[in-house]
Design an enzyme around this catalytic site. Structure first.
Site, mmCIF file in Angstrom:
data_model
loop_
_atom_site.group_PDB
_atom_site.id
_atom_site.type_symbol
_atom_site.label_atom_id
_atom_site.label_comp_id
_atom_site.label_asym_id
_atom_site.label_seq_id
_atom_site.Cartn_x
_atom_site.Cartn_y
_atom_site.Cartn_z
ATOM 1 N N LYS A 80 94.468 35.401 13.353
ATOM 2 C CA LYS A 80 93.034 35.504 13.097
ATOM 3 C C LYS A 80 92.688 36.885 12.520
ATOM 4 O O LYS A 80 93.567 37.715 12.350
ATOM 5 C CB LYS A 80 92.258 35.214 14.379
ATOM 6 C CG LYS A 80 92.624 33.864 15.038
ATOM 7 C CD LYS A 80 92.175 32.659 14.237
ATOM 8 C CE LYS A 80 92.822 31.352 14.616
ATOM 9 N NZ LYS A 80 92.514 30.829 15.936
HETATM 10 C C1 LIG Z 1 92.534 29.671 16.904
HETATM 11 C C2 LIG Z 1 91.507 28.656 17.157
HETATM 12 C C3 LIG Z 1 91.132 28.257 18.448
HETATM 13 C C4 LIG Z 1 91.869 28.666 19.684
HETATM 14 O O1 LIG Z 1 92.077 29.994 19.853
HETATM 15 P P1 LIG Z 1 93.278 30.531 20.790
HETATM 16 O O2 LIG Z 1 92.987 31.991 20.895
HETATM 17 O O3 LIG Z 1 94.560 30.233 20.079
HETATM 18 O O4 LIG Z 1 93.160 29.825 22.097
HETATM 19 C C5 LIG Z 1 90.065 27.378 18.586
HETATM 20 N N1 LIG Z 1 89.432 26.868 17.515
HETATM 21 C C6 LIG Z 1 89.785 27.206 16.264
HETATM 22 C C7 LIG Z 1 89.013 26.631 15.125
HETATM 23 C C8 LIG Z 1 90.842 28.092 16.044
HETATM 24 O O5 LIG Z 1 91.200 28.391 14.792
#
Ligand SMILES: *Cc1c(COP(=O)(O)O)cnc(C)c1O
Length: 383
Positions: free
Chosen positions: A184
């Site tokens: 991210k």
């Molecule tokens: C990455 C992501 C999540 C979950 O995040 P984590 O930190 O991996 O638990 C939820 N929704 C979307 C759209 C994501 O891209």
């Protein structure tokens, strides 16, 4: 010599970022210390909200949002089919029922008309996903949720640093959730947050992330007391102080990193327009796109097989393309537990067979970008 494969996304950790983590590791508080509050304040400022609550990951953030809204058995929450499974799973954690709505074909964002068609007397909330980093059409979604008295949640895990009609992502829904996973925009290893203007929601979520206990370890230490009470069933969803220190350091890079992502996207936009077999997603003039992903739709005959061939060719050439996502209602768990089936969200299902995410992350240099473009031309130009 073969070049190292290029991933679709990757973190960037500077020496200063590392220094700020080391400083906390040498301090008294590894968790529930002062860095948590400091990170929350800084994050709320970026999100444009009064409050931010730091949690252990983005999935926990979604779970906290469902808890804050009081979602429970019998409640329905509308979610887009085109997203990561966690967007729907958080409803199930609370005993609720996720109801899948379709997306728009041009940008794969939650379609307000499809949302409207899924509303029943049991609907309580809508979770919009800023797919790829493009903020949803919040004005249209708000019209639907306000008319029906529903809560609006943004799963903004792709979109920190973006904006819609000049308002920052984080401030566009009643609650917005974020992930700090390494792929991210900013990372804390694992981590997440929820932004909101509602102080009661924030307070409920701080209790929820701490076993349902109203005071934390440091507050009790300061007050010289051992007494605490558990008022609700919560979880341990806390984020450590050294992770919050990393988050604080990473936030300083955010603006520059989003700008670099946008620059890479511009290069792809201009260099790939000549390819008739491939179209990038549409971008609205009303948004500042955060570009977590750069998604193209292939216009090839035989859709899924053809996409898989193109996928394999990119991978052979060392370009780590990805597919985001398998529509959630097609996963075996949802088919078995909620009787979902193909045909429920035809736009998302058709898009799934044709999409491909190209590498995009701020540490890519111009040569990396060129390499992706060259391979795209080699792979997508008919022989
Ligand atoms: C990455 C992501 C999540 C979950 O995040 P984590 O930190 O991996 O638990 C939820 N929704 C979307 C759209 C994501 O891209």
């Amino acid at each position: 010599m073969p070049q190292k494969p290029l991933p679709y996304g990757k973190q960037w950790i500077s020496d200063e970022d590392i220094g700020s983590v080391v400083e906390v590791l040498r301090s008294e508080w590894l968790t529930t210390g002062p860095k948590v509050h400091e990170f929350e304040e800084a994050f709320a400022a970026v999100a444009g909200t009064r409050e931010a609550v730091a949690v252990s990951n983005g999935t926990a953030a979604l779970h906290c949002a469902m808890y804050a809204l009081g979602i429970g058995p019998g409640d329905e929450v509308i979610v887009p089919a085109m997203t990561f499974a966690a967007t729907a799973n958080c409803v199930v954690y609370q005993g609720g029922t996720p109801v899948f709505a379709d997306v728009r074909p041009e940008d794969l964002l939650l379609d307000p008309e499809s949302v409207e068609s899924r509303i029943t007397p049991n609907t309580r909330a809508v979770i919009a996903v800023d797919y790829a980093g493009h903020p949803c059409d919040y004005a249209a979604l708000r019209r639907v949720t306000e008319r029906r008295g529903l809560a609006l949640v943004a799963d903004a895990c792709h979109a920190i640093g973006g904006s819609y009609r000049g308002k920052p992502v984080g401030s566009l829904a009643d609650l917005s959730t974020f992930s700090f996973h390494p792929v991210k925009h900013i990372t804390t290893g694992e981590g997440g947050a929820i932004s909101t203007d509602d102080t009661q929601f924030a307070s409920r979520m701080r209790t929820f992330r701490n076993h349902g206990i109203t005071s934390d370890h440091r507050q009790r230490a300061q007050q010289g007391t051992w007494f605490y009470e558990m008022v609700a069933l919560g979880y341990n969803y806390r984020l450590t102080d050294f992770q919050c220190a990393l988050g604080l350091a990473q936030l300083k890079h955010l603006q520059g990193w989003v700008a670099r992502r946008q620059q890479i996207a511009r290069c792809y936009d201009t260099s790939l327009t000549g390819l008739s077999s491939l179209t990038p997603l549409r971008v609205s003039a009303e948004v500042n796109h955060a570009y977590h992903l750069y998604v193209v739709q292939l216009k090839l005959e035989g859709s899924e097989t053809a996409r898989n061939e193109v996928f394999a060719k990119f991978r052979e050439a060392g370009i780590g393309v990805q597919v985001h996502y398998i529509p959630v209602h097609l996963h075996p768990f949802y088919r078995e537990r909620f009787q979902t089936a193909p045909g429920l969200c035809p736009i998302a299902e058709a898009a799934y067979q044709r999409i491909l995410s190209l590498p995009i992350f701020p540490a890519m240099d111009d040569r990396d970008v060129e390499r992706v473009i060259e391979v795209a031309h080699a792979v997508c130009t008919p022989a």
